[in-house]
Write a protein that holds these residues in place. Structure first.
Motif, PDB file in Angstrom:
ATOM      1  N   THR A 923     -16.938   8.410  -9.466  1.00  0.00           N
ATOM      2  CA  THR A 923     -17.021   6.758  -9.218  1.00  0.00           C
ATOM      3  C   THR A 923     -15.442   6.241  -9.043  1.00  0.00           C
ATOM      4  O   THR A 923     -14.405   6.800  -9.749  1.00  0.00           O
ATOM      5  N   VAL A 924     -15.698   5.439  -8.151  1.00  0.00           N
ATOM      6  CA  VAL A 924     -14.307   4.717  -7.825  1.00  0.00           C
ATOM      7  C   VAL A 924     -14.282   3.274  -8.098  1.00  0.00           C
ATOM      8  O   VAL A 924     -15.005   2.558  -7.601  1.00  0.00           O
ATOM      9  N   ARG A 925     -13.313   3.030  -9.009  1.00  0.00           N
ATOM     10  CA  ARG A 925     -13.073   1.773  -9.184  1.00  0.00           C
ATOM     11  C   ARG A 925     -11.976   0.935  -8.512  1.00  0.00           C
ATOM     12  O   ARG A 925     -10.674   1.560  -8.513  1.00  0.00           O
ATOM     13  N   ILE A 926     -12.061  -0.278  -7.824  1.00  0.00           N
ATOM     14  CA  ILE A 926     -10.983  -0.668  -6.873  1.00  0.00           C
ATOM     15  C   ILE A 926     -10.636  -1.972  -7.560  1.00  0.00           C
ATOM     16  O   ILE A 926     -11.425  -2.902  -7.784  1.00  0.00           O
ATOM     17  N   ARG A 927      -9.209  -2.053  -7.772  1.00  0.00           N
ATOM     18  CA  ARG A 927      -8.657  -3.506  -8.110  1.00  0.00           C
ATOM     19  C   ARG A 927      -7.810  -3.954  -6.965  1.00  0.00           C
ATOM     20  O   ARG A 927      -6.892  -3.247  -6.879  1.00  0.00           O
ATOM     21  N   VAL A 928      -8.255  -5.125  -6.603  1.00  0.00           N
ATOM     22  CA  VAL A 928      -7.362  -5.473  -5.388  1.00  0.00           C
ATOM     23  C   VAL A 928      -6.533  -7.078  -5.734  1.00  0.00           C
ATOM     24  O   VAL A 928      -7.106  -7.693  -6.418  1.00  0.00           O
ATOM     25  N   THR A 929      -5.265  -6.978  -6.075  1.00  0.00           N
ATOM     26  CA  THR A 929      -4.493  -8.005  -6.427  1.00  0.00           C
ATOM     27  C   THR A 929      -3.746  -8.567  -5.406  1.00  0.00           C
ATOM     28  O   THR A 929      -2.917  -7.964  -4.589  1.00  0.00           O
ATOM     29  N   LEU A 930      -3.862 -10.053  -5.251  1.00  0.00           N
ATOM     30  CA  LEU A 930      -2.891 -10.748  -4.569  1.00  0.00           C
ATOM     31  C   LEU A 930      -1.688 -11.163  -4.917  1.00  0.00           C
ATOM     32  O   LEU A 930      -1.304 -10.922  -5.927  1.00  0.00           O
ATOM     33  N   LYS A 931      -0.906 -11.401  -4.073  1.00  0.00           N
ATOM     34  CA  LYS A 931       0.657 -11.819  -4.297  1.00  0.00           C
ATOM     35  C   LYS A 931       0.591 -13.064  -4.942  1.00  0.00           C
ATOM     36  O   LYS A 931      -0.475 -13.873  -5.025  1.00  0.00           O
ATOM     37  N   ALA A 932       1.537 -13.204  -5.738  1.00  0.00           N
ATOM     38  CA  ALA A 932       1.806 -14.338  -6.628  1.00  0.00           C
ATOM     39  C   ALA A 932       1.351 -15.593  -6.072  1.00  0.00           C
ATOM     40  O   ALA A 932       2.083 -15.840  -5.012  1.00  0.00           O
ATOM     41  N   ALA A 938     -13.678 -17.472  -0.598  1.00  0.00           N
ATOM     42  CA  ALA A 938     -14.863 -16.581  -0.226  1.00  0.00           C
ATOM     43  C   ALA A 938     -14.705 -15.948   0.985  1.00  0.00           C
ATOM     44  O   ALA A 938     -14.880 -14.721   1.178  1.00  0.00           O
ATOM     45  N   GLU A 939     -13.590 -16.398   1.970  1.00  0.00           N
ATOM     46  CA  GLU A 939     -13.518 -15.776   3.158  1.00  0.00           C
ATOM     47  C   GLU A 939     -12.721 -14.455   2.936  1.00  0.00           C
ATOM     48  O   GLU A 939     -12.907 -13.533   3.739  1.00  0.00           O
ATOM     49  N   LEU A 940     -11.904 -14.495   2.025  1.00  0.00           N
ATOM     50  CA  LEU A 940     -10.883 -13.349   2.001  1.00  0.00           C
ATOM     51  C   LEU A 940     -11.470 -12.248   1.107  1.00  0.00           C
ATOM     52  O   LEU A 940     -11.495 -10.965   1.327  1.00  0.00           O
ATOM     53  N   MET A 941     -12.472 -12.855   0.230  1.00  0.00           N
ATOM     54  CA  MET A 941     -13.282 -11.913  -0.479  1.00  0.00           C
ATOM     55  C   MET A 941     -14.233 -11.219   0.529  1.00  0.00           C
ATOM     56  O   MET A 941     -14.574  -9.857   0.264  1.00  0.00           O
ATOM     57  N   LYS A 942     -14.783 -12.074   1.594  1.00  0.00           N
ATOM     58  CA  LYS A 942     -15.879 -11.243   2.301  1.00  0.00           C
ATOM     59  C   LYS A 942     -15.066 -10.210   3.184  1.00  0.00           C
ATOM     60  O   LYS A 942     -15.717  -9.083   3.469  1.00  0.00           O
ATOM     61  N   SER A 943     -13.953 -10.546   3.626  1.00  0.00           N
ATOM     62  CA  SER A 943     -13.088  -9.472   4.332  1.00  0.00           C
ATOM     63  C   SER A 943     -12.773  -8.228   3.696  1.00  0.00           C
ATOM     64  O   SER A 943     -12.790  -7.125   4.095  1.00  0.00           O
ATOM     65  N   ILE A 944     -12.394  -8.480   2.361  1.00  0.00           N
ATOM     66  CA  ILE A 944     -11.985  -7.286   1.515  1.00  0.00           C
ATOM     67  C   ILE A 944     -13.223  -6.451   1.186  1.00  0.00           C
ATOM     68  O   ILE A 944     -13.338  -5.265   1.459  1.00  0.00           O
ATOM     69  N   ALA A 945     -14.476  -7.275   0.961  1.00  0.00           N
ATOM     70  CA  ALA A 945     -15.851  -6.305   0.781  1.00  0.00           C
ATOM     71  C   ALA A 945     -16.267  -5.635   1.803  1.00  0.00           C
ATOM     72  O   ALA A 945     -16.504  -4.170   2.110  1.00  0.00           O
ATOM     73  N   ALA A 946     -16.080  -6.353   3.172  1.00  0.00           N
ATOM     74  CA  ALA A 946     -16.262  -5.569   4.508  1.00  0.00           C
ATOM     75  C   ALA A 946     -15.376  -4.473   4.845  1.00  0.00           C
ATOM     76  O   ALA A 946     -15.474  -3.304   5.424  1.00  0.00           O
ATOM     77  N   ALA A 947     -14.182  -4.514   4.474  1.00  0.00           N
ATOM     78  CA  ALA A 947     -13.049  -3.638   4.641  1.00  0.00           C
ATOM     79  C   ALA A 947     -13.101  -2.458   4.033  1.00  0.00           C
ATOM     80  O   ALA A 947     -12.872  -1.327   4.244  1.00  0.00           O
ATOM     81  N   VAL A 977      -6.040  -5.171   5.606  1.00  0.00           N
ATOM     82  CA  VAL A 977      -6.885  -6.126   5.732  1.00  0.00           C
ATOM     83  C   VAL A 977      -6.218  -7.647   5.861  1.00  0.00           C
ATOM     84  O   VAL A 977      -6.563  -8.324   6.613  1.00  0.00           O
ATOM     85  N   ASP A 978      -5.324  -7.784   4.875  1.00  0.00           N
ATOM     86  CA  ASP A 978      -4.834  -9.100   4.799  1.00  0.00           C
ATOM     87  C   ASP A 978      -3.173  -9.121   4.044  1.00  0.00           C
ATOM     88  O   ASP A 978      -3.017  -8.184   3.307  1.00  0.00           O
ATOM     89  N   SER A 979      -2.368  -9.634   4.765  1.00  0.00           N
ATOM     90  CA  SER A 979      -0.775  -9.512   4.114  1.00  0.00           C
ATOM     91  C   SER A 979      -0.620 -10.167   2.842  1.00  0.00           C
ATOM     92  O   SER A 979       0.318 -10.156   2.182  1.00  0.00           O
ATOM     93  N   ARG A 980      -1.796 -10.792   2.386  1.00  0.00           N
ATOM     94  CA  ARG A 980      -1.712 -11.566   1.033  1.00  0.00           C
ATOM     95  C   ARG A 980      -2.226 -10.538  -0.104  1.00  0.00           C
ATOM     96  O   ARG A 980      -1.948 -10.957  -1.274  1.00  0.00           O
ATOM     97  N   ILE A 981      -2.556  -9.490   0.271  1.00  0.00           N
ATOM     98  CA  ILE A 981      -2.848  -8.277  -0.784  1.00  0.00           C
ATOM     99  C   ILE A 981      -1.484  -7.506  -1.015  1.00  0.00           C
ATOM    100  O   ILE A 981      -0.785  -7.238  -0.328  1.00  0.00           O
ATOM    101  N   GLU A 982      -1.219  -7.566  -2.337  1.00  0.00           N
ATOM    102  CA  GLU A 982       0.011  -6.847  -2.745  1.00  0.00           C
ATOM    103  C   GLU A 982      -0.036  -5.499  -3.429  1.00  0.00           C
ATOM    104  O   GLU A 982       0.442  -4.709  -3.233  1.00  0.00           O
ATOM    105  N   ILE A 983      -1.217  -5.551  -4.352  1.00  0.00           N
ATOM    106  CA  ILE A 983      -1.434  -4.223  -4.931  1.00  0.00           C
ATOM    107  C   ILE A 983      -2.908  -3.879  -4.865  1.00  0.00           C
ATOM    108  O   ILE A 983      -3.684  -4.569  -4.979  1.00  0.00           O
ATOM    109  N   ILE A 984      -3.084  -2.502  -4.535  1.00  0.00           N
ATOM    110  CA  ILE A 984      -4.585  -1.902  -4.700  1.00  0.00           C
ATOM    111  C   ILE A 984      -4.383  -0.730  -5.531  1.00  0.00           C
ATOM    112  O   ILE A 984      -3.664   0.066  -5.473  1.00  0.00           O
TER     113      ILE A 984
END
Length: 1011
Positions: A923-932, A938-947, A977-984
């Motif tokens: 089981t792989v649990r993924i936490r995507v954290t955006l920059k402060a 919804a658009e960013l969430m969709k692109s993350i899920a597709a990626a 996926v997006d420069s707004r992602i800071e931590i995966i």
């Protein structure tokens, strides 16, 4: 006298009376400087006061570190900072950073010491904070620093005689050919030839056996060395031949090597220099191969309050110097130097541009005073030079009286000090003695002064004065760097000296006055000899002024105001014709300075005003923590002579070379490429060094005289075959520690042990199995184990080496030292943590990532956390079992939420089946954290899920891999996926056991963490 100048920086809330607080620590700083009146670079700590505060002193920080930089090193721990000045010389000084520390527990204090060492000195290796002494340091009476280690001795210790190997092989071939010839002739009726060939073959074979046996014995006797990071033993010849770099220690305590490549030093050299300087105390010489150089030093015996470590910035600065010589002098013969108040003399101080405002330039001034004052039996004293007198002076009377001389030049130089000898593919550089530089009273044409030079050299060298010894070591390094063409890109010159206009104005006036003074007044004012010299100079001046062509006055003004600078500029301008007017002016200024100085007594010159104006004009902005004085003021007592001199440090070494053509006791001078080389018999390898000083101390000696002197000194020389311990002046009480190099007994530490250090022990069975399970040919594995309150143990996979550290900053620095070692080239580093929780391990790698930023070698980190102390075999299987990541099934996607740090995040759960039938899935649990400050749209969430779905397709990954470790590659893909992602943050669960993978994005860098 001390001046306590405070730079007030209110770094902690509520410090309304901070200035008064830092001033209350002034006695502690003054006690520190009373104990260390000259140069020392350490971190020192006081005892805590009633409130738990301490005084922290960073004495003479490296020049690139500004007071504002120091304030930012640990703002949460620092109170107010002051920058007091301690005077050395008339207008010279050193500055220290003096900091009031907020109350800290011992463990946090040790971590602060480690962190400061990393930021200030480039490494926390054996970091320490010394105690502030309660009384001034005593003069060195216990340690003998005057070592005599010849090139022959270095060769015997470090290099097996390769020539014996080739000689033995050649003899074997010859013996085989002779034997075949003898067998071929057997039965041919030529029995005499047959017998002769067989006998000759036997004799040659016997010789071959002797050569090969000698070579085998030399290889066996060659001292083995191990590196800071490995217990594997190898000879210096092997290390040099295989391009190994770093710091190495002899298997039997005694020697330390710093092996570096020829050419430009790398950025990692700073930490290597610091380790080398801490663990050694006296540099002995060097050995060079075609591509590398091993600088050889004695392992530290002396405590750092007696003989401090050489400074990293001074060593690197000397490597950056391109000039063929360096110089320092008190310009006593300058036309405006002399008495200004009836008792005191003043003179400008000359320093090569590369030496101004440097530790080495200041040391040269200090040791210049030692030479002149003590050679004159203490009859000359210097302002702000509180140096205690020795038990006895070098001569029974001041040298002026002892040698019956009218004028004496007191000079330190490098004539016959450094020399090199070629042994096969290796070049061995050595120094005749390490206690002091050679003394030169310009006695080549005066038998009494010539003998006094030997007496003075022996006297000063045997004092084992730390300042004299440090001057020698830096001179050695300067010659070594120039000899082997080692350099740095660091800017060498920090300040270019200019001639103050006040001297030019006064020089014009003096020239006019000299031309106008009547001959009769000169004859009445001076004795016959001096009057004749002055009149001759006056006539020469008239000849120069009437020579026609350009007016020579301005050239003469420049030559009188700054003789050395004028001569240097003249050489650099390329004027080759020494009969030209400019060269005549230079010679006139040199020959007639004494006459002009004498005539200046007849002119209305105010030397006090000139001196003050010179000091004011020489003032320059403080760019570092050391300011070398512009003038020297002295007071002569009794009958003394006009004196001059200083230091002439030439980068050239005397060249020697063994020649098989020569018999024992024979020498020959050959000229090659403009260099004079003294050839000697290999049988004299252990005694030829005793000829170097006798032949190199005199300038312009003919080749015949060179040979004659060398042959005469060689005849009286005895071979030096002392054991290593005797050559290095080890005694029962003064010998290296079994713990190797710098140890707590070498510094009066404040209490808590800090820094990181090495251990000769091997990892235990379970530790070794864990490292073996994690290590791979493409991955450099390091295991970091926390031992409760006892600190940390670091196990290195490729080298099976253990390091220890007491704090987290020290552990981070130790890991980065292992990672940065160029002898282990793996680009991927796997860190495995024991005794850490995932958050702590994550913070550790974040810190390591920040410190490695900007380095040329920036590895990719992966890591795991062994909270459950996995069996090594299970952990290896966990990491390497294969899965069908293309068949990933996304099971859950959470709503956006805020993390404890206030950032927006989303959790995603996915299932990955095993690629092997009947094996459990993961089981792989993924936490995507955006920059402060970034919201999850919804658009960013969709692109993350597709990626996520795309990233799990192996064809989209940069490096296909079906193991659990592929999630690190997956994290990289998702991060794009997006420069707004800071931590995966990924957590992989198998059979109830978890592994975590974290990616922290930084501009231009992708550092992977798994834990």
């Amino acid at each position: 006298m001390h001046r306590f100048l405070s730079l007030t920086l209110l770094l902690a809330a509520g410090l309304s009376s901070a200035h008064a607080s830092i001033q209350s620590w002034q006695p502690e700083w003054q006690a520190f400087r009373a104990a260390y009146p000259y140069h020392i670079q350490v971190i020192a700590l006081s005892k805590p006061n009633a409130q738990g505060n301490r005084l922290l002193i960073i004495s003479e920080p490296p020049p690139g570190l500004k007071p504002d930089d120091i304030a930012r090193l640990a703002p949460e721990s620092f109170g107010e900072i002051a920058v007091p000045r301690h005077r050395i010389g008339y207008d010279g000084w050193v500055q220290d950073a003096v900091i009031e520390l907020n109350p800290l527990p011992d463990r946090q204090l040790a971590a602060l010491i480690d962190d400061l060492h990393t930021k200030i000195f480039g490494t926390a290796y054996k970091a320490m904070a010394v105690s502030i002494p309660s009384s001034p340091r005593s003069v060195n009476r216990d340690f003998n620093f005057d070592l005599h280690v010849s090139a022959g001795t270095l060769k015997r210790w470090l290099l097996p005689d390769v020539s014996q190997l080739w000689e033995g092989c050649a003899h074997l071939v010859a013996a085989a050919l002779l034997a075949l010839y003898g067998i071929r002739l057997f039965g041919s009726g030529r029995r005499k030839r047959h017998a002769f060939a067989l006998l000759a073959g036997f004799a040659v074979a016997h010789t071959a056996y002797g050569s090969l046996t000698s070579y085998a014995r030399a290889r066996r006797d060659a001292i083995p060395f191990k590196s800071t990071f490995s217990n594997e033993s190898r000879t210096a010849a092997s290390l040099l031949s295989t391009h190994s770099h770093g710091v190495f220690y002899s298997k039997t305590p005694g020697l330390v090597l710093w092996i570096l490549p020829k050419g430009e030093l790398s950025k990692s050299a700073r930490a290597e220099v610091r380790r080398f300087a801490l663990d050694s105390d006296i540099i002995l010489g060097s050995v060079g191969s075609p591509s590398s150089v091993a600088i050889v030093a004695r392992e530290r015996v002396a405590p750092i309050d007696i003989l401090p470590p050489l400074r990293t910035e001074t060593i690197l600065q000397l490597a950056s110097v391109q000039a063929s010589g360096l110089a320092q002098s008190y310009e006593r013969t300058h036309v405006f130097a002399g008495k200004f108040d009836g008792m005191h003399d003043w003179a400008p101080i000359y320093l090569s541009d590369e030496l101004i405002d440097t530790e080495y330039g200041s040391l040269l001034n200090i040791t210049d005073q030692l030479l002149k004052s003590w050679s004159m039996s203490g009859r000359v004293r210097y302002v702000n030079f509180p140096y205690p007198d020795p038990n006895q002076f070098p001569f029974p009377k001041p040298l002026l009286i002892y040698a019956n001389a009218r004028m004496i030049t007191f000079n330190w130089n490098t004539k016959g000090a450094g020399y090199s000898s070629q042994f096969g593919p290796f070049d061995v550089f050595a120094w005749t003695r390490t206690g002091a530089l050679p003394v030169d009273y310009l006695g080549s044409h005066d038998a009494r002064l010539h003998a006094a030079e030997d007496t003075g050299y022996n006297y000063f060298a045997t004092l084992s004065d730390p300042n004299l010894v440090r001057v020698v070591q830096y001179a050695e390094l300067y010659q070594i760097f120039r000899h082997y063409r080692i350099s740095t890109s660091q800017e060498a010159v920090t300040y270019h000296a200019a001639t103050p206009e006040v001297l030019r104005t006064q020089a014009r006036f003096l020239i006019e006055r000299f031309a106008a003074v009547p001959d009769s007044r000169i004859e009445q004012s001076f004795n016959n000899d001096l009057a004749r010299e002055v009149l001759a100079c006056k006539n020469q001046l008239a000849g120069l002024q009437n020579a026609g062509g350009p007016d020579p006055t301005e050239n003469l003004v420049s030559a009188l105001a700054a003789p050395r600078a004028y001569h240097k500029q003249l050489i650099q301008s390329g004027v080759a014709n020494q009969n030209s007017l400019t060269w005549k002016v230079a010679r006139y200024a040199a020959d007639c300075q004494l006459s002009l100085s004498a005539v200046s007594s007849l002119a209305p010159l105010n030397r006090l005003q000139i001196m003050k104006a010179y000091v004011a004009a020489s003032d320059r902005p403080a760019t570092g923590w050391i300011h070398t004085p512009s003038i020297v003021i002295s007071r002569p007592y009794g009958e003394v002579a006009a004196t001059t001199g200083g230091h002439n440090l030439n980068s050239a070494a005397t060249l020697l070379r063994p020649s098989a053509r020569l018999s024992a006791g024979e020498v020959k001078v050959v000229e090659e490429s403009g260099n004079r080389i003294l050839e000697f018999s290999p049988e004299d390898t252990d005694r030829i060094h005793q000829s170097v000083r006798s032949v190199a101390r005199e300038d312009d000696i003919s080749a015949a005289d060179f040979e004659s002197k060398a042959r005469a000194s060689l005849a009286a020389a005895k071979p030096d075959v002392r054991p290593l311990a005797d050559s290095l002046n080890f005694t029962a009480s003064h010998r290296p520690s079994l713990q190797r190099g710098f140890e707590p007994e070498h510094a009066p530490a404040y209490a808590e042990k800090a820094g990181w250090w090495t251990d000769d022990a091997n990892p235990s069975g379970s530790q070794a199995r864990l490292v073996e399970a994690l290590n791979s040919p493409t991955r450099h594995t390091i295991v970091i184990e926390r031992n409760g309150n006892d600190g940390y143990a670091i196990f290195d996979g490729p080298r099976h080496q253990i390091l220890h550290a007491s704090t987290k900053p020290g552990t981070v620095d130790a890991v980065l030292a292992l990672v940065g070692d160029e002898n282990v080239p793996a680009a991927s580093v796997h860190l495995h943590f024991r005794g850490f929780d995932p958050r702590e391990a994550k913070g550790f790698v974040q810190t390591a990532k920040l410190q490695v930023e900007g380095n040329i070698k920036r590895p990719e980190f992966t890591a795991t956390v062994d909270q459950e102390e996995f069996d090594p075999a299970y952990l290896k299987a966990f990491l390497e079992e294969r899965y069908s990541f293309r068949q990933v099934e996304i099971q859950e996607v959470s709503e956006p939420f805020l993390t404890p740090e206030g950032q927006t995040a989303v959790d995603i759960k996915a299932r990955v089946p095993s690629a092997v039938p009947n094996k459990p899935s993961v089981t792989v649990r993924i936490r995507v954290t955006l920059k402060a400050g970034i919201e999850m749209t919804a658009e960013l969430m969709k692109s993350i899920a597709a990626a996520i779905k795309t990233a799990f397709d192996l064809h989209a990954l940069a490096a296909p891999d079906d193991s659990v470790l592929m999630t690190a590659t997956f994290a990289r893909s998702l991060a794009k996926v997006d420069s707004r992602i800071e931590i995966i943050d990924l957590k992989v669960t198998k059979e109830g056991k978890d592994l975590h993978f974290v990616l922290n994005r930084q501009p231009g860098q992708q550092t992977i963490f798994a834990g």
